[in-house]
Design an enzyme around this catalytic site. Structure first.
Site: not given
Ligand code: FUB
Length: 339
Positions: A31, A238
């Site tokens: 991320d 997301e």
């Molecule tokens: O790293 C945990 C979660 O996985 C992140 O918050 C999301 O965007 C995904 O990458």
């Protein structure tokens, strides 16, 4: 969110064909939110660990506890580990799952934004403040009032205003919210209903709170219709990121269960946005998450995959590749392991 099994030969072939190599190999990182501060690249990633938690659709296997910040002189230079910038034990309101963070700078102070679960299992977003881009950061005692879900991305506009984009479906709990209110009975809308959007809120001048109630970001198709919830290849899931290119606002994001990084364009920070296309086709690992930054007159995509861990979804590695625009402002699709 289960892992796909890869043979050793498949993984080697993917690593050989990959358009970039892991920037960090001594720990797992994911991320990546990249920014240029003090003329250098600072990367704010999640710090993936093996905590032994069971896999589930709520991301229970992502049990991160702290954050490291990385510094590069340029995108092709080594990424220096600046050490632990914040640990969950130093955040009074947070209990676990320190997921994807971001950072911003204003008036010589650095603001580190991060999601975490409270003791009751609900995600909120907090801010921690420091004097240096690499931290350490001191967390505010409470989460940002009115914040919820995950994946904060803070964008500083040319007029000095800062906006936080946030929200993630399923494990990120965004589907539980309507009009900024949580209801455990809420789920993703039906396939023919408008998709849920990322949220955006302008920040207060002190960068510590929302200056307004979060608004939902709508993404339209080429006919001006909101993307549908069933349009899994294009709808927001997301990992929002905002950058500006030639005066236009580019919202980029992950489509989650179809594993694409996509983008949409608007002429103001709130939208509505119009869907633009795919930035990155699927990587090894369930999640895909990125940032886009200009450095040295070029544009760079920071992203992650799970090749280094042999395909383990929650053990990821950050990478960087150059991003190209077409003359009309569209973004050329990258294929992480070649076309
Ligand atoms: O790293 C945990 C979660 O996985 C992140 O918050 C999301 O965007 C995904 O990458």
């Amino acid at each position: 969110m289960a892992d796909r099994e890869y043979t050793e030969a498949e993984l080697k072939a993917l690593a050989d064909k990959a358009i970039s190599s892991p920037l960090v190999t001594h720990i797992y990182t994911a991320d990546p939110s990249a920014h240029v501060f003090e003329g250098k690249l600072y990367i704010y990633p999640s710090h993936d660990i093996e905590a032994g938690a069971a896999f589930d659709d709520d991301g229970g296997h992502f049990q991160m506890e702290d954050y490291h910040v990385f510094r590069q002189d340029s995108p092709d230079a080594p990424a220096e580990d600046c050490g632990v910038a914040l640990h969950v034990k130093d955040v009074p309101w947070a209990a676990k799952q320190m997921w994807a963070p971001d950072a911003a700078c204003k008036d010589g102070k650095y603001y580190f934004y991060f999601p975490a679960k409270r003791a009751d299992g609900i995600f909120q977003i907090g801010v921690a403040i420091g004097d240096r881009p690499e931290g350490p950061f001191k967390a505010e005692p409470e989460a940002i009032e009115g914040s919820y879900s995950i994946d904060p991305a803070v964008f500083g506009d040319d007029d000095g205003e800062h906006y936080m984009y946030f929200g993630g479906l399923w494990g990120g709990q965004l589907q539980k919210y309507r009009d900024n209110r949580y209801d455990a009975a809420n789920e993703e809308p039906g396939d023919d209903e408008p998709a849920l959007g990322a949220r955006v809120a302008r920040l207060t001048a002190d960068m510590k709170q929302f200056a307004e109630a979060p608004r939902e970001v709508v993404i339209l198709d080429a006919d001006g219709q909101p993307l549908k919830a069933g349009d899994h290849a294009r709808r927001y899931f997301e990992g929002p990121w905002m950058h500006k290119y030639q005066g236009k606002y580019y919202l980029s994001y992950s489509t989650g269960n179809t594993h694409h990084l996509c983008y949409a364009i608007a002429d103001n920070p709130y939208g509505p946005y119009t869907y633009g296309g795919v930035i990155l086709t699927p990587v090894v690992g369930w999640t895909t998450h990125h940032s886009i930054v200009e450095f040295g007159g070029k544009w760079w995509l920071y992203y992650h995959d799970s090749v280094l861990s042999g395909g383990v979804t929650h053990l990821r590695s950050i990478k960087v590749a150059e991003l190209q625009y077409e003359a009309d402002g569209s973004i050329r699709t990258l294929h992480p392991y070649g076309a």
